[in-house]
Structure formats: structure tokens, C-alpha cells
Design a protein around this motif. Structure first.
Motif, PDB file in Angstrom:
ATOM      1  N   GLY A   1       0.682  -1.293  -0.035  1.00 53.95           N
ATOM      2  CA  GLY A   1      -0.035  -0.059  -0.004  1.00 53.95           C
ATOM      3  C   GLY A   1       0.785   1.278  -0.184  1.00 53.95           C
ATOM      4  N   TRP A   2       2.141   1.021  -0.062  1.00 54.99           N
ATOM      5  CA  TRP A   2       2.949   2.381  -0.080  1.00 54.99           C
ATOM      6  C   TRP A   2       4.425   2.308  -1.163  1.00 54.99           C
ATOM      7  N   VAL A   3       4.651   3.473  -1.357  1.00 53.72           N
ATOM      8  CA  VAL A   3       6.287   3.509  -2.102  1.00 53.72           C
ATOM      9  C   VAL A   3       6.441   4.844  -1.715  1.00 53.72           C
ATOM     10  N   ALA A   4       8.007   4.756  -1.267  1.00 56.52           N
ATOM     11  CA  ALA A   4       8.675   6.116  -0.923  1.00 56.52           C
ATOM     12  C   ALA A   4       9.733   6.643  -1.750  1.00 56.52           C
ATOM     13  N   VAL A   5       9.556   7.846  -1.940  1.00 56.38           N
ATOM     14  CA  VAL A   5      10.612   8.594  -2.825  1.00 56.38           C
ATOM     15  C   VAL A   5      11.343   9.345  -1.909  1.00 56.38           C
ATOM     16  N   GLY A   6      12.582   9.062  -1.686  1.00 59.28           N
ATOM     17  CA  GLY A   6      13.252   9.958  -0.600  1.00 59.28           C
ATOM     18  C   GLY A   6      12.638   9.687   0.661  1.00 59.28           C
ATOM     19  N   THR A   7      12.272  10.947   1.306  1.00 56.28           N
ATOM     20  CA  THR A   7      11.315  10.487   2.743  1.00 56.28           C
ATOM     21  C   THR A   7      10.033  10.558   2.682  1.00 56.28           C
ATOM     22  N   GLU A   8       9.543  11.018   1.382  1.00 56.03           N
ATOM     23  CA  GLU A   8       8.153  11.048   0.967  1.00 56.03           C
ATOM     24  C   GLU A   8       7.427   9.823   0.919  1.00 56.03           C
ATOM     25  N   LYS A   9       6.559   9.526   1.688  1.00 55.09           N
ATOM     26  CA  LYS A   9       5.592   8.136   1.504  1.00 55.09           C
ATOM     27  C   LYS A   9       4.471   8.365   0.620  1.00 55.09           C
ATOM     28  N   ILE A  10       4.336   7.717  -0.243  1.00 52.84           N
ATOM     29  CA  ILE A  10       3.042   7.852  -1.198  1.00 52.84           C
ATOM     30  C   ILE A  10       2.409   6.702  -0.947  1.00 52.84           C
ATOM     31  N   THR A  11       1.032   6.843  -0.961  1.00 47.89           N
ATOM     32  CA  THR A  11      -0.028   5.888  -0.670  1.00 47.89           C
ATOM     33  C   THR A  11      -1.083   5.635  -1.637  1.00 47.89           C
ATOM     34  N   HIS A  12      -1.022   6.321  -2.787  1.00 53.00           N
ATOM     35  CA  HIS A  12      -1.801   6.271  -4.155  1.00 53.00           C
ATOM     36  C   HIS A  12      -1.093   5.746  -5.233  1.00 53.00           C
ATOM     37  N   ASN A  13      -1.924   5.154  -6.002  1.00 53.74           N
ATOM     38  CA  ASN A  13      -1.205   4.850  -7.233  1.00 53.74           C
ATOM     39  C   ASN A  13      -0.499   5.887  -7.942  1.00 53.74           C
ATOM     40  N   VAL A  14       0.593   5.741  -8.713  1.00 59.49           N
ATOM     41  CA  VAL A  14       1.302   6.865  -9.105  1.00 59.49           C
ATOM     42  C   VAL A  14       2.398   6.545 -10.084  1.00 59.49           C
ATOM     43  N   VAL A  15       2.697   7.546 -10.845  1.00 64.56           N
ATOM     44  CA  VAL A  15       3.675   7.507 -11.791  1.00 64.56           C
ATOM     45  C   VAL A  15       5.093   8.235 -11.330  1.00 64.56           C
ATOM     46  N   ILE A  16       5.921   7.597 -11.641  1.00 63.86           N
ATOM     47  CA  ILE A  16       7.128   8.229 -11.204  1.00 63.86           C
ATOM     48  C   ILE A  16       8.064   8.437 -12.275  1.00 63.86           C
ATOM     49  N   ALA A  17       8.853   9.287 -12.515  1.00 65.98           N
ATOM     50  CA  ALA A  17       9.640   9.264 -13.844  1.00 65.98           C
ATOM     51  C   ALA A  17      11.107   9.825 -13.500  1.00 65.98           C
ATOM     52  N   SER A  18      12.191   9.424 -14.097  1.00 65.99           N
ATOM     53  CA  SER A  18      13.424   9.643 -13.667  1.00 65.99           C
ATOM     54  C   SER A  18      13.664  11.077 -13.821  1.00 65.99           C
ATOM     55  N   SER A  19      12.939  11.797 -14.657  1.00 63.36           N
ATOM     56  CA  SER A  19      13.195  13.520 -14.714  1.00 63.36           C
ATOM     57  C   SER A  19      12.577  14.082 -13.492  1.00 63.36           C
ATOM     58  N   GLY A  20      11.927  13.379 -12.711  1.00 62.29           N
ATOM     59  CA  GLY A  20      11.331  13.951 -11.525  1.00 62.29           C
ATOM     60  C   GLY A  20       9.871  14.322 -11.558  1.00 62.29           C
ATOM     61  N   GLU A  21       9.190  14.002 -12.614  1.00 60.10           N
ATOM     62  CA  GLU A  21       7.688  14.049 -12.714  1.00 60.10           C
ATOM     63  C   GLU A  21       6.984  13.024 -11.752  1.00 60.10           C
ATOM     64  N   ARG A  22       5.925  13.459 -11.337  1.00 63.22           N
ATOM     65  CA  ARG A  22       5.165  12.380 -10.293  1.00 63.22           C
ATOM     66  C   ARG A  22       3.744  13.038 -10.705  1.00 63.22           C
ATOM     67  N   ILE A  23       2.777  11.651 -10.804  1.00 63.14           N
ATOM     68  CA  ILE A  23       1.505  12.218 -11.420  1.00 63.14           C
ATOM     69  C   ILE A  23       0.708  11.051 -10.694  1.00 63.14           C
ATOM     70  N   ARG A  24      -0.352  11.217  -9.850  1.00 65.76           N
ATOM     71  CA  ARG A  24      -1.193  10.676  -9.156  1.00 65.76           C
ATOM     72  C   ARG A  24      -1.912   9.817 -10.413  1.00 65.76           C
ATOM     73  N   TRP A  25      -2.289   8.546 -10.431  1.00 65.58           N
ATOM     74  CA  TRP A  25      -2.489   7.756 -11.569  1.00 65.58           C
ATOM     75  C   TRP A  25      -3.583   6.496 -11.273  1.00 65.58           C
TER      76      TRP A  25
END
Length: 124
Positions: free
Chosen positions: A19-43
Motif C-alpha cells: 500500500g505504499w512506496v517512498a521517494v526519498g523521505t516522502e511516503k506515497i499511498t496512492h497509485n502513482v507514476v514516477i519518472a526519472s526526470s522528476g515528474e510524479r503523477i497521481r494515476w
């Protein structure tokens, strides 16, 4: 599971669990797109709600490859959903979310233009 990336300018996943993924110290609990360029999109709301429009979002990221993390188990996207990616000649690989996180980090650290689209299975 905690992940320790090598030094990299790319945005990487530092940990994940049910139910979660972390990017750095931020914990994300929704479906998400993460791009190597820095974009993050709720998905996407979930696998059963996926459609071509969700993959159009991925096609607009201008990446070489998309890693699709389908949740706790492997579920492939329908071929019709992938048309936007095929039109732009963007590769897609499907795997469970845990494997998608690890694979994304490797490709991002190599300097590849990559995105990961994650369906996060809720905690039991």
C-alpha cells in the motif's frame, strides 16, 4: 523493503511495502507514476478501472520505456490500452509492483529516460 540507490541525479524509489512506496523521505499511498526526470503523477484508480486514457498519460512523458507495476500479482494490460505507447514507440514492461520498483531504480540510475506506473496493493 528498504532500497539504497547509488548516487544518481534521477528520482529513485527509496522503499516500498503493501500500500505504499517512498521517494526519498516522502511516503506515497496512492497509485502513482514516477519518472526519472522528476515528474510524479497521481494515476489510475486501480487495475479494473484502467483504460487507454491512463496509458496516454504515460505516452506523454517522453520516456524510452515504461515499467508497469501491476500490484501484488502480475496482471498484463490489455493490448488496446497500449496503443498510445505503441504510436510513440515507447516500450513497456509489466511486472509486479515490487519488481517494478527495483527495475525502475536500476534503469534510472543508468541514466535512462524511464517511468514507472505503480498500482499499489492495499495493506492486508
Amino acid at each position: 523493503m528498504k532500497l539504497q540507490p547509488d548516487r544518481s541525479d534521477a528520482q529513485t524509489i527509496s522503499g516500498y511495502g503493501p500500500g505504499w512506496v517512498a521517494v526519498g523521505t516522502e511516503k506515497i499511498t496512492h497509485n502513482v507514476v514516477i519518472a526519472s526526470s522528476g515528474e510524479r503523477i497521481r494515476w489510475a484508480e486501480g487495475y479494473d478501472a484502467l483504460g487507454p486514457a491512463d496509458f496516454e498519460v504515460l505516452a506523454n512523458l517522453q520516456v524510452e520505456v515504461v515499467i508497469f507495476g501491476s500490484g501484488a500479482r502480475l496482471r498484463f494490460p490489455r493490448p488496446a490500452w497500449l496503443a498510445p505507447l505503441a504510436e510513440k514507440r515507447i516500450g513497456i514492461e509489466t511486472m509486479d509492483t515490487a519488481a517494478a520498483c527495483r527495475t525502475y531504480n536500476i534503469l534510472a540510475q543508468e541514466g535512462r529516460e524511464v517511468a514507472v506506473a505503480l498500482l499499489l496493493a492495499p495493506a492486508p
